[in-house]
Enzyme design. Structure first.
Site, PDB file in Angstrom:
ATOM      1  N   TYR A  31       5.057  17.952   8.292  1.00 37.63           N
ATOM      2  CA  TYR A  31       3.865  17.370   9.204  1.00 37.63           C
ATOM      3  C   TYR A  31       3.776  17.919  10.587  1.00 37.63           C
ATOM      4  CZ  TYR A  31       0.434  14.192  11.114  1.00 37.63           C
ATOM      5  OH  TYR A  31      -0.575  13.718  11.674  1.00 37.63           O
TER       6      TYR A  31
ATOM      7  N   GLU B 190       3.906  12.905  16.355  1.00 39.71           N
ATOM      8  CA  GLU B 190       5.175  13.302  15.655  1.00 39.71           C
ATOM      9  C   GLU B 190       5.447  14.543  16.176  1.00 39.71           C
ATOM     10  OE1 GLU B 190       6.433  11.928  12.729  1.00 39.71           O
ATOM     11  OE2 GLU B 190       5.262   9.878  13.182  1.00 39.71           O
TER      12      GLU B 190
ATOM     13  N   SER C 147      -0.695  15.140  17.174  1.00 35.92           N
ATOM     14  CA  SER C 147       0.151  14.169  16.767  1.00 35.92           C
ATOM     15  C   SER C 147       1.408  13.733  17.527  1.00 35.92           C
ATOM     16  CB  SER C 147       0.331  14.032  15.151  1.00 35.92           C
ATOM     17  OG  SER C 147       1.277  13.239  14.773  1.00 35.92           O
TER      18      SER C 147
HETATM   19  P1  NDP Z   1      -7.003  10.248   6.773  1.00 35.06           P
HETATM   20  O1  NDP Z   1      -5.973  10.936   5.849  1.00 35.06           O
HETATM   21  O2  NDP Z   1      -7.583   9.054   6.698  1.00 35.06           O
HETATM   22  O3  NDP Z   1      -8.299  11.433   6.673  1.00 35.06           O
HETATM   23  C1  NDP Z   1      -8.174  12.947   6.659  1.00 35.06           C
HETATM   24  C2  NDP Z   1      -9.079  13.619   5.990  1.00 35.06           C
HETATM   25  O4  NDP Z   1      -8.551  14.811   5.748  1.00 35.06           O
HETATM   26  C3  NDP Z   1      -9.176  13.101   4.715  1.00 35.06           C
HETATM   27  O5  NDP Z   1     -10.439  12.076   4.556  1.00 35.06           O
HETATM   28  C4  NDP Z   1      -9.535  14.178   3.847  1.00 35.06           C
HETATM   29  O6  NDP Z   1     -10.994  14.550   3.364  1.00 35.06           O
HETATM   30  C5  NDP Z   1      -8.899  15.325   4.260  1.00 35.06           C
HETATM   31  N1  NDP Z   1      -7.823  15.868   3.642  1.00 35.06           N
HETATM   32  C6  NDP Z   1      -6.926  15.151   3.208  1.00 35.06           C
HETATM   33  N2  NDP Z   1      -5.833  15.895   2.815  1.00 35.06           N
HETATM   34  C7  NDP Z   1      -6.049  17.124   2.768  1.00 35.06           C
HETATM   35  C8  NDP Z   1      -5.672  18.213   2.640  1.00 35.06           C
HETATM   36  N3  NDP Z   1      -4.502  18.393   1.865  1.00 35.06           N
HETATM   37  N4  NDP Z   1      -6.377  19.589   2.986  1.00 35.06           N
HETATM   38  C9  NDP Z   1      -7.278  19.310   3.710  1.00 35.06           C
HETATM   39  N5  NDP Z   1      -7.863  18.131   3.968  1.00 35.06           N
HETATM   40  C10 NDP Z   1      -7.321  17.145   3.530  1.00 35.06           C
HETATM   41  O7  NDP Z   1      -6.259  10.783   8.365  1.00 35.06           O
HETATM   42  P2  NDP Z   1      -6.769   9.864   9.825  1.00 35.06           P
HETATM   43  O8  NDP Z   1      -8.102   9.579   9.797  1.00 35.06           O
HETATM   44  O9  NDP Z   1      -5.865   8.791   9.815  1.00 35.06           O
HETATM   45  O10 NDP Z   1      -6.199  10.756  10.724  1.00 35.06           O
HETATM   46  C11 NDP Z   1      -7.290  11.968  11.208  1.00 35.06           C
HETATM   47  C12 NDP Z   1      -6.378  13.105  11.933  1.00 35.06           C
HETATM   48  O11 NDP Z   1      -5.606  12.265  12.965  1.00 35.06           O
HETATM   49  C13 NDP Z   1      -5.524  13.761  10.839  1.00 35.06           C
HETATM   50  O12 NDP Z   1      -5.468  15.117  11.052  1.00 35.06           O
HETATM   51  C14 NDP Z   1      -4.224  13.090  11.193  1.00 35.06           C
HETATM   52  O13 NDP Z   1      -3.194  13.703  10.721  1.00 35.06           O
HETATM   53  C15 NDP Z   1      -4.415  12.849  12.653  1.00 35.06           C
HETATM   54  N6  NDP Z   1      -3.479  11.893  13.079  1.00 35.06           N
HETATM   55  C16 NDP Z   1      -3.518  10.477  12.744  1.00 35.06           C
HETATM   56  C17 NDP Z   1      -2.988   9.378  13.303  1.00 35.06           C
HETATM   57  C18 NDP Z   1      -2.986   7.932  12.683  1.00 35.06           C
HETATM   58  O14 NDP Z   1      -2.168   7.178  13.210  1.00 35.06           O
HETATM   59  N7  NDP Z   1      -3.990   7.847  11.988  1.00 35.06           N
HETATM   60  C19 NDP Z   1      -1.956   9.924  14.518  1.00 35.06           C
HETATM   61  C20 NDP Z   1      -1.958  10.980  14.744  1.00 35.06           C
HETATM   62  C21 NDP Z   1      -2.624  12.011  14.393  1.00 35.06           C
HETATM   63  P3  NDP Z   1     -11.671  14.986   2.093  1.00 35.06           P
HETATM   64  O15 NDP Z   1     -10.976  14.392   1.250  1.00 35.06           O
HETATM   65  O16 NDP Z   1     -13.039  14.420   2.235  1.00 35.06           O
HETATM   66  O17 NDP Z   1     -11.680  16.420   2.322  1.00 35.06           O
END
Ligand code: NDP
Length: 325
Positions: free
Chosen positions: A150, A128, A126
């Protein structure tokens, strides 16, 4: 031979778009959720691909479950998109954030090393991690100065990836992705919150949209095209890290302005700034230099912030109409 991809976090925004993209490339796509029985996979349903992907339960925090799903699926490529993904929430849940992001990535790397399997792995890093970039666009060599739980966890995961690549020769690549948005963004993310409220106001709602610091600057791109960059990273000769962004920086206020303008409204009439939404520490300004991705992956963002604002409003209006039908 049909290639197999395993996507951790397939229910999320990026996981769903990546699944759709990989299907068009002829992959067999398997995705994991912490509880695949309970998860509705509403994003996959919305993209009309739910019946084309297989799903498994796996929790990255749990080494055994990671090992089991890898042994069962035997993927060629693994995409780690799972984990707590909200910067704001990470101040409330620092331990959960660290465990799901950093320990989760470590479990995945250890499991792949343990299996001695030739699996390529992409990890969702990220922007971030960079913190404030003080007007100097961040590239792959810019030092990290994380400013949230994060970001600290993402920084640790990034170095775990680099270490396993160097120490054990794993094909492990990280994308340092800047913000990317879409209609699949959950409501707690500010772009979606703005779009949803603005659409309700355009429909006649008298509510005020409450926001925190709208002078923060970010690089906003379009999620569906960012997932292609993830895939491209795993198609290279060698593993490496890449900044993925549009290269254009805007204030949150500009995003708000664009959204309301698309709807023919003046944002100043409908927005209230509230201290409640200010973070304990926040990144004020971050900008990106995505040249390496353009040079090596031949990837360049087509859509900029104003396109993203417009497309999110259009999608919200369409979705609203579908809900009413
Ligand atoms: P989402 O939040 O939409 O999806 C992440 C998935 O991870 C969820 O659908 C969930 O799946 C699982 N999840 C959520 N919370 C937890 C937890 N506490 N522990 C374990 N699993 C969890 O994220 P994005 O699709 O937007 O992003 C994908 C990745 O890219 C993430 O790692 C995010 O941090 C990173 N990222 C995103 C950016 C953005 O702008 N979107 C920018 C930079 C990085 P389930 O509930 O099915 O297990």
């Amino acid at each position: 031979m049909e290639k197999r991809a395993l996507i951790f976090g397939i229910s999320g925004q990026d996981g769903s778009y990546l699944a759709r993209f990989l299907l068009t490339k002829g992959y067999r796509v398997v995705g994991s959720s912490r509880d695949a029985q309970m998860c509705s996979f509403s994003n996959l349903v919305r993209l009309k691909i739910r019946d084309q992907v297989e799903v498994e339960s796996a929790s990255l925090n749990d080494f055994r479950s990671v090992l089991q799903v890898l042994k069962k699926v035997r993927p060629d490529e693994v995409y780690n998109l799972a984990g707590q993904s909200s910067v704001g929430l990470s101040f409330e849940q620092p331990v959960e954030s660290f465990e799901s992001i950093s320990i989760g990535t470590l479990n995945l790397l250890e499991a792949i090393r343990f299996l001695e399997a030739r699996i390529k792995i992409y990890n969702a890093g990220s922007s971030e991690c960079f913190g404030n970039t003080d007007g100097r666009p961040a590239d792959e060599l810019t030092p990290f100065r994380p400013r949230s739980p994060y970001a600290v966890a993402k920084a640790a995961a990034f170095w775990q990836m680099a270490n396993y690549r160097e120490a054990y020769g794993l094909f492990a690549s990280s994308g340092l992705l800047f913000n990317h948005e879409s209609p699949l963004r959950p409501q707690r993310f500010v772009t979606r919150k703005i779009v949803n409220a603005a659409c309700r106001i355009a429909e006649g709602s008298k509510e005020k949209l409450e926001l925190g610091n709208i002078s923060v600057e970010r690089d906003w791109g379009w999620a569906p095209e960012y997932v292609e960059a993830m895939w491209l990273m795993l198609q290279q000769e060698d593993p490496d890290d890449y900044v993925i962004a549009t290269g254009e920086t805007n204030r949150l206020e500009d995003f708000v302005d664009n959204v309301f303008k698309v709807l023919g409204l003046n944002w100043q009439d409908h927005v209230k700034i509230s201290r409640e939404f200010f973070r304990p520490t926040d990144i004020l300004a971050v900008s990106a230099n995505p040249d390496k991705a353009a040079r090596k992956l031949r990837w360049k963002a087509k859509y900029k912030m104003c396109d993203v604002a417009r497309m999110m409003v259009e999608a919200e209006k369409r979705h609203g109409e579908e809900r009413c039908e």
